[in-house]
Design a protein around this motif. Structure first.
Motif, PDB file in Angstrom:
ATOM      1  N   TYR A 135      -6.423  -0.304  12.781  1.00 11.16           N
ATOM      2  CA  TYR A 135      -6.785  -1.106  13.974  1.00 11.16           C
ATOM      3  C   TYR A 135      -8.362  -1.438  14.336  1.00 11.16           C
ATOM      4  O   TYR A 135      -8.559  -2.469  14.422  1.00 11.16           O
ATOM      5  N   SER A 136      -8.780  -0.104  14.179  1.00 11.91           N
ATOM      6  CA  SER A 136     -10.426  -0.123  14.516  1.00 11.91           C
ATOM      7  C   SER A 136     -11.264  -1.013  13.689  1.00 11.91           C
ATOM      8  O   SER A 136     -12.235  -1.500  13.932  1.00 11.91           O
ATOM      9  N   GLN A 137     -10.693  -1.081  12.344  1.00 11.07           N
ATOM     10  CA  GLN A 137     -11.533  -1.875  11.298  1.00 11.07           C
ATOM     11  C   GLN A 137     -11.360  -3.491  11.982  1.00 11.07           C
ATOM     12  O   GLN A 137     -12.190  -4.269  11.313  1.00 11.07           O
ATOM     13  N   LEU A 138     -10.356  -3.784  12.727  1.00  8.31           N
ATOM     14  CA  LEU A 138     -10.526  -5.112  13.197  1.00  8.31           C
ATOM     15  C   LEU A 138     -11.790  -5.451  14.173  1.00  8.31           C
ATOM     16  O   LEU A 138     -12.162  -6.648  14.405  1.00  8.31           O
ATOM     17  N   ASN A 139     -12.470  -4.581  14.738  1.00  4.78           N
ATOM     18  CA  ASN A 139     -13.415  -4.703  15.663  1.00  4.78           C
ATOM     19  C   ASN A 139     -14.549  -5.442  15.058  1.00  4.78           C
ATOM     20  O   ASN A 139     -15.091  -6.194  15.672  1.00  4.78           O
ATOM     21  N   GLY A 140     -14.806  -5.458  13.535  1.00  2.24           N
ATOM     22  CA  GLY A 140     -15.794  -6.249  13.276  1.00  2.24           C
ATOM     23  C   GLY A 140     -15.567  -7.842  12.946  1.00  2.24           C
ATOM     24  O   GLY A 140     -16.399  -8.644  12.888  1.00  2.24           O
TER      25      GLY A 140
ATOM     26  N   ASN B  19     -12.462  -5.765   2.507  1.00  3.14           N
ATOM     27  CA  ASN B  19     -11.739  -4.898   1.847  1.00  3.14           C
ATOM     28  C   ASN B  19     -11.294  -3.449   2.023  1.00  3.14           C
ATOM     29  O   ASN B  19     -10.441  -2.571   1.690  1.00  3.14           O
ATOM     30  N   THR B  20     -12.473  -3.012   3.131  1.00  2.56           N
ATOM     31  CA  THR B  20     -12.029  -1.657   3.639  1.00  2.56           C
ATOM     32  C   THR B  20     -10.699  -1.613   4.621  1.00  2.56           C
ATOM     33  O   THR B  20     -10.114  -0.752   4.458  1.00  2.56           O
ATOM     34  N   GLY B  21     -10.719  -2.729   5.347  1.00  7.11           N
ATOM     35  CA  GLY B  21      -9.490  -2.986   6.128  1.00  7.11           C
ATOM     36  C   GLY B  21      -8.119  -2.896   5.097  1.00  7.11           C
ATOM     37  O   GLY B  21      -7.220  -2.225   5.572  1.00  7.11           O
ATOM     38  N   VAL B  22      -8.211  -3.530   3.934  1.00  8.92           N
ATOM     39  CA  VAL B  22      -7.107  -3.643   3.063  1.00  8.92           C
ATOM     40  C   VAL B  22      -6.538  -2.202   2.757  1.00  8.92           C
ATOM     41  O   VAL B  22      -5.631  -1.846   2.585  1.00  8.92           O
ATOM     42  N   TYR B  23      -7.841  -1.535   2.309  1.00  6.48           N
ATOM     43  CA  TYR B  23      -7.658  -0.148   1.732  1.00  6.48           C
ATOM     44  C   TYR B  23      -7.241   0.841   2.839  1.00  6.48           C
ATOM     45  O   TYR B  23      -6.339   1.533   2.513  1.00  6.48           O
ATOM     46  N   ARG B  24      -7.564   0.570   3.944  1.00  4.51           N
ATOM     47  CA  ARG B  24      -7.133   1.409   5.023  1.00  4.51           C
ATOM     48  C   ARG B  24      -5.642   1.452   5.184  1.00  4.51           C
ATOM     49  O   ARG B  24      -5.050   2.504   5.368  1.00  4.51           O
TER      50      ARG B  24
ATOM     51  N   GLY C 221       5.126  -1.313   9.203  1.00  7.85           N
ATOM     52  CA  GLY C 221       5.283  -2.493   9.560  1.00  7.85           C
ATOM     53  C   GLY C 221       3.900  -3.151  10.202  1.00  7.85           C
ATOM     54  O   GLY C 221       3.450  -4.129   9.928  1.00  7.85           O
ATOM     55  N   GLU C 222       3.276  -2.387  11.159  1.00 12.67           N
ATOM     56  CA  GLU C 222       2.226  -2.640  11.603  1.00 12.67           C
ATOM     57  C   GLU C 222       0.831  -2.542  10.799  1.00 12.67           C
ATOM     58  O   GLU C 222       0.116  -3.647  10.535  1.00 12.67           O
ATOM     59  N   ALA C 223       1.111  -1.817   9.686  1.00 13.86           N
ATOM     60  CA  ALA C 223      -0.003  -1.520   8.717  1.00 13.86           C
ATOM     61  C   ALA C 223       0.062  -2.653   7.876  1.00 13.86           C
ATOM     62  O   ALA C 223      -0.848  -3.298   7.208  1.00 13.86           O
ATOM     63  N   SER C 224       1.474  -3.136   7.328  1.00 16.71           N
ATOM     64  CA  SER C 224       1.764  -4.414   6.630  1.00 16.71           C
ATOM     65  C   SER C 224       0.788  -5.481   7.144  1.00 16.71           C
ATOM     66  O   SER C 224       0.255  -6.374   6.401  1.00 16.71           O
ATOM     67  N   PHE C 225       1.304  -5.719   8.413  1.00 16.62           N
ATOM     68  CA  PHE C 225       0.716  -6.901   9.375  1.00 16.62           C
ATOM     69  C   PHE C 225      -0.845  -6.753   8.861  1.00 16.62           C
ATOM     70  O   PHE C 225      -1.613  -7.919   8.631  1.00 16.62           O
ATOM     71  N   LEU C 226      -1.566  -5.551   9.334  1.00 19.10           N
ATOM     72  CA  LEU C 226      -2.937  -5.623   9.405  1.00 19.10           C
ATOM     73  C   LEU C 226      -3.550  -5.909   7.851  1.00 19.10           C
ATOM     74  O   LEU C 226      -4.573  -6.693   7.654  1.00 19.10           O
ATOM     75  N   ARG C 227      -2.582  -5.337   6.687  1.00 17.28           N
ATOM     76  CA  ARG C 227      -3.329  -5.448   5.585  1.00 17.28           C
ATOM     77  C   ARG C 227      -3.292  -6.744   5.035  1.00 17.28           C
ATOM     78  O   ARG C 227      -4.287  -7.511   4.621  1.00 17.28           O
TER      79      ARG C 227
END
Length: 515
Positions: A51-56, A112-117, A133-139
Motif C-alpha cells: 500500500y505504501s508504494q501507492l504514495n508515489g 515495477n517496484t509496486g508489482v514486485y512487492r 486478494g488485496e495484494a492481487s488488486f494492488l499488483r
C-alpha cells in the motif's frame, strides 16, 4: 537536480528515491525498498508495504506527470530560471521525450517496484485469501499503469534467482494477467474497512477500466485504429452496475468540490479507493496538488508552476460548478477559490495580491511554454488546503484523501461502453447517464451524445485526476495539436519508451517503436 538510477530486472530492488527536480521544491520524496515494510494502513504483515508504494501516485511528477502533461489540460511552462529542469516538463508537453527522460525512467522503477512487492505478498506462505486478494488488486493496479504507459511489463518471481532475467509480458498478455488478478480480488474481497483499503468495488471499477481500454491494449497497431468488442463493453457495463449496487452515488448539486476537500473522506459519496491522509499521518500528502500551480505570494506560499490550457478552460459553461468558485472557510479565511484561478488573485482578508515585482497578481489565459512570466497561465485548484481563521495553512499534513478511483468515472465508463455497442440490462442510455451527471453539476443537458462531447465531458469531470492521456488515446485524439504543440505527433507517442538502461540489462525487453 539529483537522480538515483535503479535496475529493475537484473537485480533485487534497491532503495528508490525520487528526484528533486526544481528550484521550487518540485517533488515530494517517495521511498520504496527491497525490504517490505510492516503494515502502514492497518493491514497485516507485508501488505502495508505494498500500500505504501501507492504514495508515489500523489506526487506531481512521474506517473501523474506522464498521464497529464502531454495532454490538452496541463503544461509546465518555464518562468525565467524557474521550472526549466533540463526540459523535463517541456518535453512531456511537446511529445519529445526519449528513452533517457528522467521521469520516464523513475516512473518505470516506481511502478515495477509496486508489482514486485505485491508479488512477494501473494507468493508468501500462510497468506489468507483476503490479504492475497488485496495484494492481487494492488499488483493489478501497478501493472495496469505499466501496461498503459509502456506497453509491456517485466515480471520477476521473488522465489527465483536474483540473477535470473525477468520474464516480459507483451501488452496483450499483460492485460490478461491483470484481468486474472482482478478477478481473484473481486472473488475474495468484500466491503473494506475504509476507502484506503481495496475491496470488491475497487476491483470492479478497475476491471471496468481494463475492459474499456482492452481494444487499445490488444490492438495490432500502436495508437489505433481501435475496434471495441461488444462483449468487452458489456463487461464494462456489468462491473459498473456492480459498483452502483454497492451503494456509491454522486455528491448532490453544489457538492462537487466536497470530493476533494480536507474532509472528503466523510463528505464524498464517490470515493471508491484512495490513500487516506490525516493531521498526524499523511503518507500521500495532497499539498503538491495546490502548490504545483499556486503563486509564491498566495496562501500557502507555493511553487508557481503548472497551468491549464485556455482552450480547456473555455470548454466549461459558466453555470458548471466544476469550473470552481468560492468554498466555505477556504475563500473566507485565505481568499482562495476552487477550480480554475483566472484574473486578480486575493489572499487572507480579501487583500488583492501582487507579484514579487509589485505588479498585480492577475492570472492570464495566455502562456508560453518556454518563456512565461510568473503570472501567466490559468491555475487549477482541485484539492485544496484547510485554512485557519487567520489564513494560515498547515499543509505538511494535508488531510485530503488522495483519490485513485471515483464513482463519476464509473458512470462515464458505463456511458462510453453503451455508446461503443454495449447493452445495459437496466435500460439506461449513454445520453441519460451523461445528462444526469451534467445537470447534477449545474451544466445544461446535451441534445445528443457523440464521441467528441463524451471525451470533453470526461475532461470536465475528471480534470487533473490523472486519466486524461488514457482517455485521449482511447478516443484517438492524443496526438492532435494543442496550444504550445502546433503539429500532430506520431502515434508511436501513445507509448513511452522503455528506459534504455532497462533494455540494455534485460534482453527480453524490446524497445517500443519510434524510439
Amino acid at each position: 537536480m539529483k537522480k538515483l538510477t535503479i535496475k529493475i530486472g537484473t537485480t533485487c530492488l534497491a532503495a528508490l528515491v525520487l528526484a528533486s527536480m526544481s528550484c521550487t521544491k518540485l517533488n515530494e520524496k517517495v521511498y520504496g525498498s527491497k525490504e517490505v515494510r510492516a503494515a502502514s494502513n492497518g493491514s497485516s504483515g507485508d501488505l502495508g508495504g505494498v500500500y505504501s508504494q501507492l504514495n508515489g501516485q500523489s506526487n506531481q511528477a512521474n506517473t501523474y506527470a506522464l498521464q497529464e502533461h502531454p495532454t490538452d489540460e496541463m503544461m509546465g511552462p518555464t518562468r525565467g530560471t524557474d521550472w526549466g529542469d533540463f526540459g523535463t516538463w517541456r518535453k512531456l508537453h511537446t511529445h519529445t521525450w526519449d528513452a533517457f527522460h528522467n521521469q520516464v525512467n523513475d516512473t518505470w522503477d516506481e511502478l515495477n517496484t509496486g508489482v514486485y512487492r505485491a508479488t512477494q505478498v501473494i507468493n508468501a506462505s500462510g497468506v489468507t485469501n483476503q490479504v492475497k486478494g488485496e495484494a492481487s488488486f494492488l499488483r493489478a493496479y501497478f501493472m495496469f499503469e505499466v501496461v498503459d504507459l509502456y506497453g509491456q511489463a517485466p515480471f520477476r518471481d521473488p522465489a527465483g534467482s536474483v540473477d535470473a532475467i525477468p520474464t516480459v509480458y507483451n501488452r496483450s498478455a499483460a492485460t490478461d494477467f491483470i484481468i486474472k488478478d482482478l478477478e481473484f480480488a473481486e472473488a475474495n474481497l468484500g466491503t473494506p474497512t475504509d476507502i484506503g483499503h481495496a475491496g470488491k468495488a475497487a476491483a470492479q471499477a478497475l476491471l471496468a477500466k481494463v475492459y474499456l481500454n482492452k481494444a487499445v491494449y490488444k490492438a495490432t497497431t500502436v495508437g489505433g485504429p481501435f475496434t471495441f468488442d461488444a462483449a468487452d463493453m458489456n463487461k464494462v457495463i456489468g462491473y459498473c452496475n456492480a459498483v452502483t449496487a454497492a451503494g456509491f452515488h454522486l455528491n448532490g448539486p453544489g457538492k462537487y468540490f466536497d470530493n476533494f476537500s480536507w474532509d472528503n473522506t466523510t463528505l464524498s459519496t464517490e470515493i471508491i479507493f484512495g490513500r487516506i491522509n490525516t493531521s498526524t499521518n499523511a503518507p500521500a500528502n495532497t499539498h503538491n496538488r495546490w502548490r504545483m500551480g499556486m503563486h509564491y505570494n498566495q496562501s500557502p506560499s507555493s511553487w508557481n508552476g503548472f497551468t491549464t490550457l485556455a482552450d480547456f478552460y473555455h470548454s466549461f459553461e459558466a453555470s458548471d460548478e466544476r469550473i470552481g468558485g468560492t468554498y466555505p472557510k477556504l475563500t473566507e479565511y485565505n481568499g482562495l477559490r476552487t477550480g480554475f484561478l483566472i484574473g486578480q488573485q486575493y489572499g487572507p482578508g480579501n487583500v488583492a495580491l501582487k507579484q514579487r515585482g509589485g505588479q498585480p497578481l492577475i492570472f492570464t489565459p495566455d502562456v508560453n511554454l518556454n518563456y512565461s512570466t510568473e503570472a501567466q497561465g490559468i491555475r487549477v485548484i482541485k484539492y485544496f488546503p484547510q485554512p485557519k481563521p487567520d489564513g494560515s495553512v498547515n499543509d505538511d499534513y494535508a488531510t485530503n484523501t488522495y483519490i485513485l478511483l471515483r464513482y463519476s468515472d464509473v458512470l462515464l465508463m458505463k456511458a462510453e461502453a453503451i455508446m461503443r455497442g454495449g447493452t445495459d440490462p437496466n435500460g439506461q442510455t449513454a445520453l441519460g447517464i451523461v445528462n444526469n451527471l451534467r445537470t447534477t453539476r449545474g451544466a445544461t443537458a446535451l441534445g445528443s451524445l457523440t464521441a467528441a462531447n463524451l471525451l470533453a465531458e470526461r475532461g470536465r469531470e475528471l480534470y487533473y485526476e490523472g486519466w486524461r492521456r488514457n482517455d485521449l488515446i482511447r478516443f484517438e485524439k492524443f496526438n492532435d495539436p494543442v496550444d504550445q504543440r502546433p503539429n500532430k505527433t506520431d502515434k508511436t507517442r501513445t507509448l513511452y519508451p522503455i528506459p534504455q538502461r532497462a533494455v540494455d540489462t534485460n534482453p527480453n525487453l524490446k524497445q517500443n517503436a519510434g524510439y
